[in-house]
Design a protein around this motif. Structure first.
Motif, PDB file in Angstrom:
ATOM      1  N   VAL A   1       6.267 -84.697 -13.621  1.00 32.36           N
ATOM      2  CA  VAL A   1       4.831 -84.857 -13.438  1.00 32.36           C
ATOM      3  C   VAL A   1       4.615 -85.938 -12.394  1.00 32.36           C
ATOM      4  O   VAL A   1       5.120 -87.053 -12.530  1.00 32.36           O
ATOM      5  N   GLU A   2       3.903 -85.581 -11.339  1.00 31.67           N
ATOM      6  CA  GLU A   2       3.605 -86.512 -10.253  1.00 31.67           C
ATOM      7  C   GLU A   2       2.407 -87.364 -10.658  1.00 31.67           C
ATOM      8  O   GLU A   2       1.372 -86.848 -11.081  1.00 31.67           O
ATOM      9  N   MET A   3       2.559 -88.653 -10.537  1.00 31.13           N
ATOM     10  CA  MET A   3       1.461 -89.567 -10.864  1.00 31.13           C
ATOM     11  C   MET A   3       0.822 -90.052  -9.571  1.00 31.13           C
ATOM     12  O   MET A   3       1.496 -90.116  -8.567  1.00 31.13           O
ATOM     13  N   PRO A   4      -0.426 -90.389  -9.488  1.00 30.45           N
ATOM     14  CA  PRO A   4      -1.386 -90.455 -10.595  1.00 30.45           C
ATOM     15  C   PRO A   4      -2.124 -89.141 -10.836  1.00 30.45           C
ATOM     16  O   PRO A   4      -2.950 -89.032 -11.728  1.00 30.45           O
ATOM     17  N   SER A   5      -1.807 -88.101 -10.068  1.00 30.85           N
ATOM     18  CA  SER A   5      -2.538 -86.837 -10.172  1.00 30.85           C
ATOM     19  C   SER A   5      -2.233 -86.088 -11.468  1.00 30.85           C
ATOM     20  O   SER A   5      -2.971 -85.191 -11.846  1.00 30.85           O
ATOM     21  N   ASN A   6      -1.130 -86.456 -12.136  1.00 33.14           N
ATOM     22  CA  ASN A   6      -0.702 -85.780 -13.359  1.00 33.14           C
ATOM     23  C   ASN A   6      -0.406 -84.304 -13.116  1.00 33.14           C
ATOM     24  O   ASN A   6      -0.576 -83.469 -13.986  1.00 33.14           O
ATOM     25  N   GLN A   7       0.029 -83.987 -11.894  1.00 39.51           N
ATOM     26  CA  GLN A   7       0.326 -82.612 -11.486  1.00 39.51           C
ATOM     27  C   GLN A   7       1.833 -82.381 -11.528  1.00 39.51           C
ATOM     28  O   GLN A   7       2.591 -83.139 -10.932  1.00 39.51           O
ATOM     29  N   PRO A   8       2.287 -81.322 -12.206  1.00 36.18           N
ATOM     30  CA  PRO A   8       3.721 -81.034 -12.235  1.00 36.18           C
ATOM     31  C   PRO A   8       4.225 -80.561 -10.869  1.00 36.18           C
ATOM     32  O   PRO A   8       3.502 -79.894 -10.125  1.00 36.18           O
ATOM     33  N   ILE A   9       5.473 -80.918 -10.564  1.00 32.98           N
ATOM     34  CA  ILE A   9       6.142 -80.413  -9.368  1.00 32.98           C
ATOM     35  C   ILE A   9       7.524 -79.911  -9.763  1.00 32.98           C
ATOM     36  O   ILE A   9       8.101 -80.371 -10.751  1.00 32.98           O
ATOM     37  N   VAL A  10       8.009 -78.940  -8.999  1.00 37.32           N
ATOM     38  CA  VAL A  10       9.400 -78.523  -9.119  1.00 37.32           C
ATOM     39  C   VAL A  10      10.075 -79.019  -7.844  1.00 37.32           C
ATOM     40  O   VAL A  10       9.501 -78.931  -6.755  1.00 37.32           O
TER      41      VAL A  10
ATOM     42  N   HIS B   1      16.033 -86.445 -19.568  1.00 34.92           N
ATOM     43  CA  HIS B   1      15.313 -86.924 -20.746  1.00 34.92           C
ATOM     44  C   HIS B   1      13.916 -86.345 -20.893  1.00 34.92           C
ATOM     45  O   HIS B   1      13.211 -86.684 -21.833  1.00 34.92           O
ATOM     46  N   VAL B   2      13.507 -85.479 -19.989  1.00 34.06           N
ATOM     47  CA  VAL B   2      12.177 -84.889 -20.069  1.00 34.06           C
ATOM     48  C   VAL B   2      12.239 -83.645 -20.953  1.00 34.06           C
ATOM     49  O   VAL B   2      13.283 -82.992 -21.048  1.00 34.06           O
ATOM     50  N   SER B   3      11.140 -83.363 -21.624  1.00 33.70           N
ATOM     51  CA  SER B   3      11.089 -82.163 -22.462  1.00 33.70           C
ATOM     52  C   SER B   3       9.886 -81.316 -22.057  1.00 33.70           C
ATOM     53  O   SER B   3       8.945 -81.827 -21.444  1.00 33.70           O
ATOM     54  N   PRO B   4       9.886 -80.031 -22.382  1.00 33.10           N
ATOM     55  CA  PRO B   4       8.756 -79.170 -22.023  1.00 33.10           C
ATOM     56  C   PRO B   4       7.422 -79.682 -22.562  1.00 33.10           C
ATOM     57  O   PRO B   4       6.383 -79.485 -21.942  1.00 33.10           O
ATOM     58  N   GLU B   5       7.457 -80.368 -23.702  1.00 33.57           N
ATOM     59  CA  GLU B   5       6.219 -80.885 -24.282  1.00 33.57           C
ATOM     60  C   GLU B   5       5.556 -81.927 -23.376  1.00 33.57           C
ATOM     61  O   GLU B   5       4.356 -82.167 -23.471  1.00 33.57           O
ATOM     62  N   ASP B   6       6.332 -82.554 -22.495  1.00 29.62           N
ATOM     63  CA  ASP B   6       5.773 -83.544 -21.581  1.00 29.62           C
ATOM     64  C   ASP B   6       4.781 -82.925 -20.602  1.00 29.62           C
ATOM     65  O   ASP B   6       4.007 -83.638 -19.984  1.00 29.62           O
TER      66      ASP B   6
ATOM     67  N   ALA C   1       5.693 -75.117 -15.158  1.00 27.67           N
ATOM     68  CA  ALA C   1       6.604 -76.254 -15.314  1.00 27.67           C
ATOM     69  C   ALA C   1       7.329 -76.160 -16.651  1.00 27.67           C
ATOM     70  O   ALA C   1       8.543 -76.376 -16.735  1.00 27.67           O
ATOM     71  N   THR C   2       6.591 -75.802 -17.698  1.00 30.94           N
ATOM     72  CA  THR C   2       7.196 -75.641 -19.015  1.00 30.94           C
ATOM     73  C   THR C   2       8.206 -74.501 -19.005  1.00 30.94           C
ATOM     74  O   THR C   2       9.303 -74.629 -19.560  1.00 30.94           O
ATOM     75  N   ALA C   3       7.859 -73.391 -18.350  1.00 31.59           N
ATOM     76  CA  ALA C   3       8.770 -72.240 -18.284  1.00 31.59           C
ATOM     77  C   ALA C   3      10.062 -72.602 -17.559  1.00 31.59           C
ATOM     78  O   ALA C   3      11.154 -72.194 -17.971  1.00 31.59           O
ATOM     79  N   ILE C   4       9.954 -73.376 -16.484  1.00 29.89           N
ATOM     80  CA  ILE C   4      11.137 -73.798 -15.738  1.00 29.89           C
ATOM     81  C   ILE C   4      11.974 -74.766 -16.583  1.00 29.89           C
ATOM     82  O   ILE C   4      13.197 -74.635 -16.680  1.00 29.89           O
ATOM     83  N   ALA C   5      11.301 -75.719 -17.228  1.00 26.64           N
ATOM     84  CA  ALA C   5      12.015 -76.689 -18.068  1.00 26.64           C
ATOM     85  C   ALA C   5      12.715 -75.986 -19.236  1.00 26.64           C
ATOM     86  O   ALA C   5      13.864 -76.308 -19.559  1.00 26.64           O
ATOM     87  N   PHE C   6      12.039 -75.012 -19.862  1.00 27.95           N
ATOM     88  CA  PHE C   6      12.667 -74.238 -20.951  1.00 27.95           C
ATOM     89  C   PHE C   6      13.953 -73.584 -20.449  1.00 27.95           C
ATOM     90  O   PHE C   6      14.991 -73.647 -21.104  1.00 27.95           O
ATOM     91  N   ALA C   7      13.880 -72.941 -19.289  1.00 27.82           N
ATOM     92  CA  ALA C   7      15.048 -72.235 -18.744  1.00 27.82           C
ATOM     93  C   ALA C   7      16.176 -73.205 -18.439  1.00 27.82           C
ATOM     94  O   ALA C   7      17.344 -72.921 -18.733  1.00 27.82           O
TER      95      ALA C   7
END
Length: 157
Positions: free
Chosen positions: A11-20, A146-151, A40-46
Motif C-alpha cells: 500500500v502506497e502512502m499517503p494515498s493508501n493505494q495498492p501497487i504491484v 510480513h504483509v497479509s491480504p487483510e492489509d 491486490a488481495t488476489a495477487i497476495a493470495f496467489a
C-alpha cells in the motif's frame, strides 16, 4: 518484450493505494503499477498460496481455461497511456484477450505463466534501481514477507 517477476504488492502512502511491483528478470528496472484493493488481495493470495474455500474470480478463470484445454501461455503488459496500463492474455490456442494488468498478473501467478513487458512501457514507466540501492529493495521484500491480504481490505465504516 522483457520478462518480469512479481516482487509483491504493498500500500502506497499517503494515498493508501495498492501497487504491484514488477522487476525485470535480466535488468535493473522496476515497474510499479497502481491497482485496486481487490486485485491486490488476489495477487497476495496467489503469492502466499492461499486457497479460498470457494474459487474467486481469478481461480474460476484459471479453472475454465484448464477445463477447456486452452491454458494461459503468457501475459503481456503492452502499453501505458496517460498512466493507465494495458495487458494482453495470450492463450494456448493463440487467441489474445485484452485485460487489465492487475487481473492478468493475478491469473499468471495462479497458472505459473510467464509475464513480459514491452520495452517501451519499461522505458516510460520503469524505475532503474542501481545496485547500491538494492538494500532498500531488500527492505521492501522483507515487508512483503510480513504483509497479509487483510492489509488491503477497506476499513469498516
Amino acid at each position: 518484450m522483457r520478462e518480469v517477476d512479481v516482487m509483491g504488492v504493498r500500500v502506497e502512502m499517503p494515498s493508501n493505494q495498492p501497487i504491484v511491483l514488477l522487476r525485470e528478470v535480466t535488468g535493473e528496472r522496476y515497474l510499479p503499477i497502481w491497482i485496486g484493493a481487490v486485485e491486490a488481495t488476489a495477487i497476495a493470495f496467489a503469492q502466499q498460496g492461499v486457497t479460498p474455500p470457494r474459487p474467486l474470480t481469478h481461480d474460476l478463470l484459471k479453472d475454465v481455461l484448464e477445463a477447456t484445454d486452452n491454458g494461459l501461455e503468457e501475459v503481456r503488459i503492452t502499453e501505458v497511456k496517460d498512466g493507465v496500463f494495458f495487458a494482453t492474455l495470450v492463450l494456448a490456442s493463440g487467441a489474445e484477450v485484452s485485460a487489465r494488468p492487475s487481473d492478468s498478473i493475478a491469473l499468471a501467478l495462479r497458472t505459473g505463466s510467464r509475464i513480459v513487458c514491452a520495452e517501451e512501457v519499461l522505458d516510460e514507466a520503469g524505475l532503474a534501481v542501481p545496485a547500491e540501492q538494492e538494500d532498500e529493495v531488500e527492505r521492501f521484500r522483507e515487508f512483503l514477507d510480513h504483509v497479509s491480504p487483510e492489509d488491503f481490505e477497506s476499513p469498516s465504516e
